[in-house]
Design an enzyme around this catalytic site. Structure first.
Site, mmCIF file in Angstrom:
data_model
loop_
_atom_site.group_PDB
_atom_site.id
_atom_site.type_symbol
_atom_site.label_atom_id
_atom_site.label_comp_id
_atom_site.label_asym_id
_atom_site.label_seq_id
_atom_site.Cartn_x
_atom_site.Cartn_y
_atom_site.Cartn_z
ATOM 1 N N ASP A 1 0.798 -1.226 0.000
ATOM 2 C CA ASP A 1 0.000 0.000 0.000
ATOM 3 C C ASP A 1 0.833 1.281 0.000
ATOM 4 O OD1 ASP A 1 -2.070 -1.797 0.260
ATOM 5 O OD2 ASP A 1 -3.068 -0.707 1.874
ATOM 6 N N ASP A 2 0.178 2.346 -0.464
ATOM 7 C CA ASP A 2 0.590 3.750 -0.289
ATOM 8 C C ASP A 2 1.691 4.226 -1.220
ATOM 9 O OD1 ASP A 2 -1.260 3.652 1.702
ATOM 10 O OD2 ASP A 2 0.109 4.056 3.359
ATOM 11 N N HIS B 1 -6.181 3.183 -4.471
ATOM 12 C CA HIS B 1 -6.131 3.416 -3.019
ATOM 13 C C HIS B 1 -6.452 4.882 -2.708
ATOM 14 C CE1 HIS B 1 -5.376 2.132 0.997
ATOM 15 N NE2 HIS B 1 -4.190 2.700 1.156
ATOM 16 N N HIS C 1 -5.479 9.553 0.152
ATOM 17 C CA HIS C 1 -5.483 8.694 1.341
ATOM 18 C C HIS C 1 -6.278 9.312 2.499
ATOM 19 C CE1 HIS C 1 -3.863 5.889 4.425
ATOM 20 N NE2 HIS C 1 -3.660 5.092 3.385
ATOM 21 N N HIS D 1 3.463 -2.022 3.403
ATOM 22 C CA HIS D 1 3.492 -0.667 2.842
ATOM 23 C C HIS D 1 4.864 -0.376 2.235
ATOM 24 C CE1 HIS D 1 0.234 -0.541 5.818
ATOM 25 N NE2 HIS D 1 -0.273 0.468 5.121
#
Length: 303
Positions: free
Chosen positions: A126-127, A177, A181, A271
């Site tokens: 993620d991210d 995503h 965020h 992440h």
């Protein structure tokens, strides 16, 4: 009897008369059904294809040169003859050619794990993308022959488009995503849609494929986000193994949490963006070989 000079003069007069008649016939042949001469660039009905009034036919009009400005909008629809003769407009790279598929109620619910009957693990990252850590993560995955799912943030993807393309080129699954965020539960319906649509459009443009999976930041879905996600034809992916690597508890802690909790069908959360992810990278180096040696196969959930 006529002299030779008289015969020649009479022939010349006949030739001149014939040429005059041919000229009249040619003018009539060039007229339209209404008797008017079609101006250059006109459509089948004598209407200019640029939508403006025709210039007087006293002098040939110079062909119109289309404006090079990308913001210039057409002044009117083209005539049927212009539409038929013009080449088809190219489809922009990454533009979807079909409407998003309709999801069933079951498909719209977040997925927390895969088939527990198979010894498979879905590794999710993620991210990102992040220029410091994503390349190292990609190298590790390639070393072990692992395909993962990268949940990308739009504002990071727009800053590092080459990394997005590299992730896709290496065969990994690219997913949505959001753009910034945020906590989706605190946003208006319109803002939720903007967060998701902007990200999907960008990822589609960069990779040529619209994302088919979505993950809510923090796993915090809202009713509005579930509706927009369904409208965009995406499914929702949660996770079953969370080592909380984002909090940087230490490489050994991240590694131990994953090895302790993983089981067949697990979806593992890691992440590569959002801060210093050196601990996550070190943990990947430690636990991936253990899972591979234990007989686990890695998969990216299908679209």
């Amino acid at each position: 009897m006529l002299s030779d000079r008289q015969i020649t003069s009479r022939r010349l007069l006949l030739v001149a008369a014939g040429m005059s008649l041919l000229g009249v016939a040619g003018c009539r042949g060039s007229q339209g059904v209404n008797g008017g001469v079609a101006a250059p660039g006109a459509g089948a009905e004598g209407v200019p294809t640029d939508g403006h009034a025709a210039e007087p036919a006293s002098a040939p009009a110079a062909p119109a040169i289309p404006s090079a400005s990308p913001s210039a909008a057409p002044s009117g629809p083209p005539s049927p003859s212009a539409a038929a003769s013009a080449p088809p407009a190219p489809v922009a790279s990454g533009t979807p050619v079909a409407a998003p598929r309709k999801l069933t109620a079951a498909e719209s619910k977040p997925v927390y794990e895969l088939d527990a009957e198979r010894k498979v693990v879905a590794l999710t990252i993620d991210d990102g993308p992040d220029p410091r850590h994503t390349p190292t993560v990609l190298a590790l995955l390639e070393q072990h022959g692992i395909r993962a799912t990268f949940f990308l943030i739009g504002e990071n993807a727009v800053e590092h488009p080459d990394l997005v393309r590299e992730i896709a080129a290496r065969g990994h699954h690219i997913a949505n995503h959001t753009w910034t965020h945020p906590d989706l539960r605190s946003l208006s319906d319109a803002k939720v849609r903007d967060e998701l649509e902007r990200t999907s459009e960008l990822l589609n443009k960069l990779t040529g494929k619209p994302p088919t999976w979505f993950r809510a930041p923090g796993g915090d879905w809202s009713n509005a986000s579930l509706k927009v996600i369904a409208d965009l034809g995406m499914r929702n992916m949660a996770w079953s193994v969370d080592p909380r690597d984002w909090a940087r508890p230490g490489t050994s802690v991240i590694t131990d949490r994953i090895l302790k909790d993983v089981r067949p069908g697990s979806i593992v959360l890691n992440h590569d963006g959002g801060g210093d992810r050196s601990q996550t990278v070190a943990a990947l180096k430690a636990y991936l070989p253990v899972l591979v040696d234990s007989g686990y196969k890695f998969t990216a959930p299908p679209g």
